[in-house]
Design an enzyme around this catalytic site. Structure first.
Site, PDB file in Angstrom:
ATOM      1  N   ASP A  78       5.523  -3.747   6.429  1.00 50.01           N
ATOM      2  CA  ASP A  78       4.581  -2.500   6.741  1.00 50.01           C
ATOM      3  C   ASP A  78       3.054  -2.918   6.520  1.00 50.01           C
ATOM      4  O   ASP A  78       2.224  -2.088   6.961  1.00 50.01           O
ATOM      5  CB  ASP A  78       4.664  -1.274   5.793  1.00 50.01           C
ATOM      6  CG  ASP A  78       5.776  -0.360   6.292  1.00 50.01           C
ATOM      7  OD1 ASP A  78       5.980  -0.330   7.098  1.00 50.01           O
ATOM      8  OD2 ASP A  78       6.278   0.510   5.161  1.00 50.01           O
ATOM      9  N   ARG A 103       5.117  -1.373  -0.942  1.00 58.26           N
ATOM     10  CA  ARG A 103       3.940  -1.443  -0.233  1.00 58.26           C
ATOM     11  C   ARG A 103       2.854  -2.108  -1.165  1.00 58.26           C
ATOM     12  O   ARG A 103       1.606  -2.565  -0.709  1.00 58.26           O
ATOM     13  CB  ARG A 103       3.389  -0.486   0.515  1.00 58.26           C
ATOM     14  CG  ARG A 103       4.187  -0.121   1.466  1.00 58.26           C
ATOM     15  CD  ARG A 103       3.681   0.869   2.560  1.00 58.26           C
ATOM     16  NE  ARG A 103       2.787   0.050   3.638  1.00 58.26           N
ATOM     17  CZ  ARG A 103       1.508   0.839   4.537  1.00 58.26           C
ATOM     18  NH1 ARG A 103       1.864   1.977   4.750  1.00 58.26           N
ATOM     19  NH2 ARG A 103       0.881  -0.055   5.150  1.00 58.26           N
ATOM     20  N   ARG A 152       0.803  10.960  -0.248  1.00 57.45           N
ATOM     21  CA  ARG A 152       0.483   9.745  -0.429  1.00 57.45           C
ATOM     22  C   ARG A 152      -0.699   9.596  -1.391  1.00 57.45           C
ATOM     23  O   ARG A 152      -0.364   9.280  -2.717  1.00 57.45           O
ATOM     24  CB  ARG A 152       0.317   8.807   0.785  1.00 57.45           C
ATOM     25  CG  ARG A 152       1.548   8.777   1.592  1.00 57.45           C
ATOM     26  CD  ARG A 152       2.653   8.048   1.211  1.00 57.45           C
ATOM     27  NE  ARG A 152       3.579   7.930   1.876  1.00 57.45           N
ATOM     28  CZ  ARG A 152       4.038   6.955   2.832  1.00 57.45           C
ATOM     29  NH1 ARG A 152       3.014   6.079   2.831  1.00 57.45           N
ATOM     30  NH2 ARG A 152       5.332   6.799   3.437  1.00 57.45           N
ATOM     31  N   HIS A 181       0.207  11.287   6.490  1.00 60.86           N
ATOM     32  CA  HIS A 181      -1.035  10.611   6.245  1.00 60.86           C
ATOM     33  C   HIS A 181      -2.029  11.678   7.119  1.00 60.86           C
ATOM     34  O   HIS A 181      -1.719  12.002   8.092  1.00 60.86           O
ATOM     35  CB  HIS A 181      -1.033   9.427   6.707  1.00 60.86           C
ATOM     36  CG  HIS A 181      -0.592   8.143   5.858  1.00 60.86           C
ATOM     37  ND1 HIS A 181       0.091   7.079   6.133  1.00 60.86           N
ATOM     38  CD2 HIS A 181      -0.811   8.129   4.328  1.00 60.86           C
ATOM     39  CE1 HIS A 181       0.238   6.161   5.157  1.00 60.86           C
ATOM     40  NE2 HIS A 181      -0.450   6.921   4.055  1.00 60.86           N
ATOM     41  N   CYS A 275      -2.994   3.734  12.738  1.00 62.02           N
ATOM     42  CA  CYS A 275      -2.180   3.120  11.598  1.00 62.02           C
ATOM     43  C   CYS A 275      -2.454   1.608  11.659  1.00 62.02           C
ATOM     44  O   CYS A 275      -2.495   0.775  10.581  1.00 62.02           O
ATOM     45  CB  CYS A 275      -0.822   3.339  11.554  1.00 62.02           C
ATOM     46  SG  CYS A 275      -0.494   5.325  11.476  1.00 62.02           S
TER      47      CYS A 275
END
Ligand code: ARG
Length: 282
Positions: A78, A103, A152, A181, A275
């Site tokens: 990611d 992550r 998140r 997000h 992103c």
């Protein structure tokens, strides 16, 4: 009359040269699922992902922006979503602290980049996913941060960001897991204008957004589903993915210039243009 008006609008749209950070999807795959878009049984074409990413990088450079590249690391598929690594305002970089273990290690790679580049790096103590959940509007209310929570980033990180960056931080509650997000549901079109999909936010957050940004460009569910809000704008050119045709028409009607790029492979990981791009604000 109509013509004169649109001319006026486009004349006001002044692009500003930006500095971005991106990370090539050399190690990209969907090996785990931490958002509703990820499906480990759907194959990913890494070569195509790289081609699409390269096209995005060229598009941003072609518009006159500086793009730094972060080297991808093994076992961090990611990392291509570089927006999540930090949030940088006025030379101060507030580091990320990822929610999911898969992550976590990305944060150190980003930190190394900021340390090497002479940025003032501030290590976080609270869970936050960088520009994924933080947006900055330099000319709104003297410089304001919008911050998402619910999936998140923790609200405690909004407080920490305000302390670190010395800018008012407005917390916005995200309520739809597909828009986990902030940058999947809201974007800065220029230094003071936002576009957002109201349905991604709680009723209270929608009210806050209406109060702060009565002139926002409102997007619909189809725009959000097509990752049309996950855009990068320099104040005039709005780079968004080619599936988001409705959103492209909306930003054009608002006087911006849509620039479409294909990012089908990156969508499989739950992300698109924004992103993949962290903005570095010196
Ligand atoms: N697979 C990544 C995750 O779920 C996608 C991150 C998308 N990044 C973003 N800025 N919205 O964490």
């Amino acid at each position: 009359m109509q013509r004169t008006y649109s001319l006026c609008v486009s004349q006001q749209r002044m692009p500003r040269n930006r500095t971005y950070l991106m990370c090539p999807p050399e190690r990209y795959e969907v090996a785990y699922a931490i958002n509703p878009w990820m499906d480990t049984t759907t194959p990913v074409d890494t070569e195509l992902a790289l081609k699409q990413w390269e096209r995005l990088r060229e598009t941003l450079s072609g518009l006159g922006h500086t793009v730094h590249v972060l080297a991808p690391e093994p076992h961090l598929p990611d990392m291509v979503y570089a927006a999540n690594g930090a949030f940088t305002v006025d030379g101060v970089s507030y580091g990320a602290r990822f929610k999911y273990a898969q992550r976590t290690a990305e944060a150190a790679a980003h930190r190394a980049f900021y340390d090497a580049g002479g940025w003032e790096f501030r290590a976080p103590t609270q869970t936050n996913e960088g520009e994924g959940d933080f947006a900055y509007l330099p000319a709104a209310y003297g410089g304001m941060v919008l911050a998402g929570y619910g999936f998140r980033t923790e609200p405690a990180a909004h407080v920490e960001a305000q302390d670190v960056l010395g800018r008012p931080v407005v917390s916005l509650h995200l309520v739809d897991p597909r828009f986990y997000h902030l940058d999947t549901a809201l974007a800065a079109l220029d230094d003071r204008t936002v576009t957002y999909y109201p349905g991604a936010f709680s009723t209270a957050a929608q009210r806050v957004l209406r109060q702060l940004f009565p002139d926002a460009v409102l997007a619909g569910e189809a725009d959000a589903y097509a990752f049309g809000l996950n855009l990068v704008s320099d104040g005039r050119n709005v780079v968004l993915n080619s599936e988001a045709t409705g959103m492209a028409r909306k930003v054009e009607a608002a006087g911006y210039t849509p620039v479409l790029v294909e990012l089908s492979e990156l969508k499989k990981g739950g992300g698109s243009v924004k992103c993949c791009v962290a903005e570095l604000r010196p």
